[in-house]
Design a protein around this motif. Structure first.
Motif, mmCIF file in Angstrom:
data_model
loop_
_atom_site.group_PDB
_atom_site.id
_atom_site.type_symbol
_atom_site.label_atom_id
_atom_site.label_comp_id
_atom_site.label_asym_id
_atom_site.label_seq_id
_atom_site.Cartn_x
_atom_site.Cartn_y
_atom_site.Cartn_z
ATOM 1 N N TRP A 1 0.841 -1.199 0.000
ATOM 2 C CA TRP A 1 0.000 0.000 0.000
ATOM 3 C C TRP A 1 0.880 1.255 0.000
ATOM 4 C CZ3 TRP A 1 -5.182 0.475 -0.602
ATOM 5 C CH2 TRP A 1 -5.962 -0.674 -0.474
ATOM 6 N N LEU A 2 0.477 2.233 -0.801
ATOM 7 C CA LEU A 2 1.142 3.525 -0.868
ATOM 8 C C LEU A 2 0.186 4.613 -0.407
ATOM 9 C CD1 LEU A 2 2.809 3.121 -4.382
ATOM 10 C CD2 LEU A 2 3.960 2.967 -2.166
ATOM 11 N N THR A 3 0.735 5.699 0.073
ATOM 12 C CA THR A 3 -0.058 6.840 0.525
ATOM 13 C C THR A 3 -0.001 7.946 -0.522
ATOM 14 O OG1 THR A 3 0.384 6.337 2.859
ATOM 15 C CG2 THR A 3 -0.359 8.572 2.343
ATOM 16 N N VAL A 4 -1.134 8.567 -0.778
ATOM 17 C CA VAL A 4 -1.159 9.711 -1.696
ATOM 18 C C VAL A 4 -0.553 10.910 -0.968
ATOM 19 C CG1 VAL A 4 -2.609 11.257 -3.052
ATOM 20 C CG2 VAL A 4 -3.188 8.827 -2.891
ATOM 21 N N GLY A 5 0.646 11.265 -1.354
ATOM 22 C CA GLY A 5 1.292 12.418 -0.738
ATOM 23 C C GLY A 5 0.726 13.717 -1.281
ATOM 24 N N THR A 6 0.354 14.621 -0.397
ATOM 25 C CA THR A 6 -0.226 15.899 -0.817
ATOM 26 C C THR A 6 0.619 17.048 -0.306
ATOM 27 O OG1 THR A 6 -1.670 15.925 1.140
ATOM 28 C CG2 THR A 6 -2.566 14.981 -0.878
ATOM 29 N N GLU A 7 0.551 18.155 -1.017
ATOM 30 C CA GLU A 7 1.259 19.366 -0.649
ATOM 31 C C GLU A 7 0.370 20.563 -0.964
ATOM 32 O OE1 GLU A 7 4.793 19.443 -2.960
ATOM 33 O OE2 GLU A 7 3.760 19.436 -4.884
ATOM 34 N N PRO A 8 0.577 21.692 -0.273
ATOM 35 C CA PRO A 8 -0.258 22.870 -0.546
ATOM 36 C C PRO A 8 0.011 23.423 -1.935
ATOM 37 C CG PRO A 8 1.540 23.416 0.958
ATOM 38 C CD PRO A 8 1.550 21.922 0.803
ATOM 39 N N PRO A 9 -0.932 24.202 -2.484
ATOM 40 C CA PRO A 9 -0.722 24.805 -3.808
ATOM 41 C C PRO A 9 0.535 25.650 -3.824
ATOM 42 C CG PRO A 9 -3.000 25.062 -3.108
ATOM 43 C CD PRO A 9 -2.245 24.542 -1.921
ATOM 44 N N PRO A 10 1.253 25.673 -4.937
ATOM 45 C CA PRO A 10 2.479 26.471 -5.016
ATOM 46 C C PRO A 10 2.175 27.957 -4.941
ATOM 47 C CG PRO A 10 1.891 25.622 -7.184
ATOM 48 C CD PRO A 10 0.955 24.970 -6.202
ATOM 49 N N PHE A 11 3.168 28.715 -4.531
ATOM 50 C CA PHE A 11 3.032 30.164 -4.445
ATOM 51 C C PHE A 11 2.878 30.751 -5.844
ATOM 52 C CE2 PHE A 11 5.107 34.373 -4.521
ATOM 53 C CZ PHE A 11 4.246 35.044 -3.675
ATOM 54 N N ASP A 12 1.808 31.489 -6.057
ATOM 55 C CA ASP A 12 1.514 32.068 -7.367
ATOM 56 C C ASP A 12 2.019 33.508 -7.397
ATOM 57 O OD1 ASP A 12 0.606 32.566 -9.863
ATOM 58 O OD2 ASP A 12 -1.530 32.688 -9.324
ATOM 59 N N GLY A 13 3.223 33.694 -7.840
ATOM 60 C CA GLY A 13 3.806 35.030 -7.897
ATOM 61 C C GLY A 13 5.289 34.945 -8.200
ATOM 62 N N GLY A 14 5.862 36.079 -8.541
ATOM 63 C CA GLY A 14 7.279 36.137 -8.861
ATOM 64 C C GLY A 14 8.115 36.418 -7.634
ATOM 65 N N ILE A 15 9.429 36.312 -7.813
ATOM 66 C CA ILE A 15 10.339 36.544 -6.705
ATOM 67 C C ILE A 15 10.281 37.986 -6.215
ATOM 68 C CG2 ILE A 15 12.233 37.006 -8.308
ATOM 69 C CD1 ILE A 15 12.437 35.409 -4.792
ATOM 70 N N TRP A 16 10.053 38.934 -7.161
ATOM 71 C CA TRP A 16 9.974 40.335 -6.747
ATOM 72 C C TRP A 16 8.690 40.615 -5.981
ATOM 73 C CZ3 TRP A 16 13.881 43.375 -6.253
ATOM 74 C CH2 TRP A 16 15.026 43.182 -7.045
ATOM 75 N N ASP A 17 7.623 39.881 -6.292
ATOM 76 C CA ASP A 17 6.399 40.030 -5.501
ATOM 77 C C ASP A 17 6.650 39.616 -4.049
ATOM 78 O OD1 ASP A 17 5.100 40.833 -7.780
ATOM 79 O OD2 ASP A 17 4.413 38.810 -8.288
ATOM 80 N N ALA A 18 7.349 38.515 -3.876
ATOM 81 C CA ALA A 18 7.652 38.050 -2.525
ATOM 82 C C ALA A 18 8.567 39.034 -1.800
ATOM 83 C CB ALA A 18 8.293 36.665 -2.585
ATOM 84 N N ARG A 19 9.542 39.587 -2.529
ATOM 85 C CA ARG A 19 10.456 40.539 -1.888
ATOM 86 C C ARG A 19 9.728 41.814 -1.483
ATOM 87 N NH1 ARG A 19 15.602 39.838 -6.067
ATOM 88 N NH2 ARG A 19 16.315 37.820 -5.236
ATOM 89 N N LEU A 20 8.851 42.314 -2.369
ATOM 90 C CA LEU A 20 8.095 43.514 -2.021
ATOM 91 C C LEU A 20 7.201 43.274 -0.820
ATOM 92 C CD1 LEU A 20 7.091 44.828 -5.572
ATOM 93 C CD2 LEU A 20 8.782 45.809 -3.997
ATOM 94 N N GLN A 21 6.626 42.085 -0.742
ATOM 95 C CA GLN A 21 5.796 41.766 0.417
ATOM 96 C C GLN A 21 6.639 41.736 1.687
ATOM 97 O OE1 GLN A 21 3.709 38.066 0.073
ATOM 98 N NE2 GLN A 21 2.332 38.511 1.741
ATOM 99 N N SER A 22 7.852 41.200 1.589
ATOM 100 C CA SER A 22 8.742 41.180 2.753
ATOM 101 C C SER A 22 9.123 42.594 3.173
ATOM 102 C CB SER A 22 9.995 40.361 2.434
ATOM 103 O OG SER A 22 9.663 39.035 2.093
ATOM 104 N N PHE A 23 9.435 43.461 2.180
ATOM 105 C CA PHE A 23 9.768 44.849 2.507
ATOM 106 C C PHE A 23 8.581 45.558 3.175
ATOM 107 C CE2 PHE A 23 12.998 44.723 -1.145
ATOM 108 C CZ PHE A 23 14.020 44.414 -0.274
#
Length: 373
Positions: A265-287
């Motif tokens: 038996w195997l388990t269906v491994g799940t993960e949350p949806p990927p981050f939808d945005g660019g690296i600069w979007d993430a940096r601006l949010q951090s700033f």
């Protein structure tokens, strides 16, 4: 002085909550040797024997390159408040270079749906937990050993020790695979699925002419048949989407007319949806978050620390006026409009106004005596 101390205390609290991650909180699943799987568990000065019991169940004979399940049961441990348990699946007890892959094993899936030899789990109130690794046996035949080691905390644990226990070696006899035996492809591992997505699950095999798949949710007893399509060595199984903490298992049966092998038996491994945005979007949010914290700290400093350059406001006149006794009756000050309204002009004395209250003449500002002379 107290205001500055309060501001410093709040700053320290913000830094502590955002930057402090202690080892008792766990370090996540990973590929690790036991000698320092996140902390120095092998150091006798920093560890102590666990009071738990660990048992391992694995087939003593497997065929080269075929899938086999390793079941690990841990129970009776004295745990910390978060009830976290770390479990290592090892190929030796050397303390270094002891990952099963160092001895030819390939981890298809760990108990949490990944492909790591070290996992962390929360032990339920029953005090017992069973974990299952699904692995491909080494291509090299011969005797192989598998070990399991656990580590955990206790409550209280003022020394912050890791309490550990190592099992004996469980011997597995790896035999040559029979010709035309159907099974999983050597380089295939179950894929992770995004939560809520019901895309087909790809299964790659060898020596298989047909594949069937059954699935069931955690807690169910009767499996369900999945729709399978494909041919050759690539198959796709339609499994329902998983949502939230729901766990789903599926079992693959590979067949070719001569053999029919029921895989673990195997388990269906799940993960949350990927981050939808660019690296600069993430940096601006951090700033933006950094400026928000900075503005909050500046407002605290302004609130608790008076600004020495601010001009002081003198309220002496207002205070004296409020404390002054009221004037005697008849001498209260009158508004300027009432004063000029009571003055009476005189035809006999142009340019003068008569004040009947004070009984005196007042020069008319609009028609001064003598005109423009």
């Amino acid at each position: 002085m107290r205001s500055r101390a309060a501001v410093l205390a709040i700053i320290a609290l913000l830094l502590a909550t955002s930057a402090s991650v202690a080892n008792p909180g766990g370090e996540g699943d990973a590929d690790r040797d036991f000698t320092c799987g996140g902390s120095c568990h092998g150091d006798p000065a920093l560890s102590a024997p666990s009071d738990g019991t660990v048992s391992v169940s694995v087939d003593s004979l497997v065929f080269s390159g075929t899938a086999t399940a390793v079941h690990v049961t841990a129970s009776g441990m004295s745990l910390s408040g978060n009830r976290l348990l770390g479990v290592f699946l090892l190929g030796s007890s050397n303390g270094n270079g002891d990952h099963p892959e160092d001895y030819g094993w390939a981890i298809l899936q760990d108990p949490n749906g990944g492909s790591h030899n070290y996992v962390e789990v929360i032990v339920p109130p029953s005090g017992s937990v069973t974990l299952t690794w699904v692995m491909l046996a080494p291509e090299q035949t011969g005797l192989q050993n598998l070990f399991v080691e656990i580590h955990h905390g206790v409550n209280p644990n003022s020394n912050k020790w890791a309490y550990s226990a190592l099992t004996r070696g469980y011997t597995v006899d790896v035999q040559p695979v029979p010709d035309n035996l159907p099974g999983f492809a050597f380089d295939w591992t179950p894929e992770m699925r995004v939560t809520g997505v019901d895309s087909p699950t790809e299964i790659r095999t060898r020596n298989a002419t047909s594949v069937t798949v059954q699935w069931m949710l955690e807690g169910e007893w009767l499996p369900h048949d999945a729709e399978v399509s494909g041919a050759g060595d690539v198959w796709e199984a339609m499994l329902p989407a998983t949502i939230g903490d729901t766990r789903m298992q599926y079992q693959v049966t590979t067949s070719n007319g001569e053999f029919s092998i029921v895989q673990p038996w195997l388990t269906v491994g799940t993960e949350p949806p990927p981050f939808d945005g660019g690296i600069w979007d993430a940096r601006l949010q951090s700033f933006a978050f950094a400026f928000l914290v900075l503005s909050f700290l500046v407002s605290l400093q302004t609130r608790f620390s008076p600004w020495e350059g601010r001009p002081e406001i003198d309220h002496t006149e207002e205070v004296e006026a409020a404390d002054a006794p009221p004037p005697p009756p008849g001498l209260e000050p009158q508004p300027a409009d009432d004063y000029w309204a009571r003055l009476v002009p005189s035809e006999e004395n142009p340019g003068w106004l008569w004040d009947p209250v004070e009984e005196e003449w007042i020069a008319d500002p609009n028609n001064p005596p003598g005109g423009d002379e």
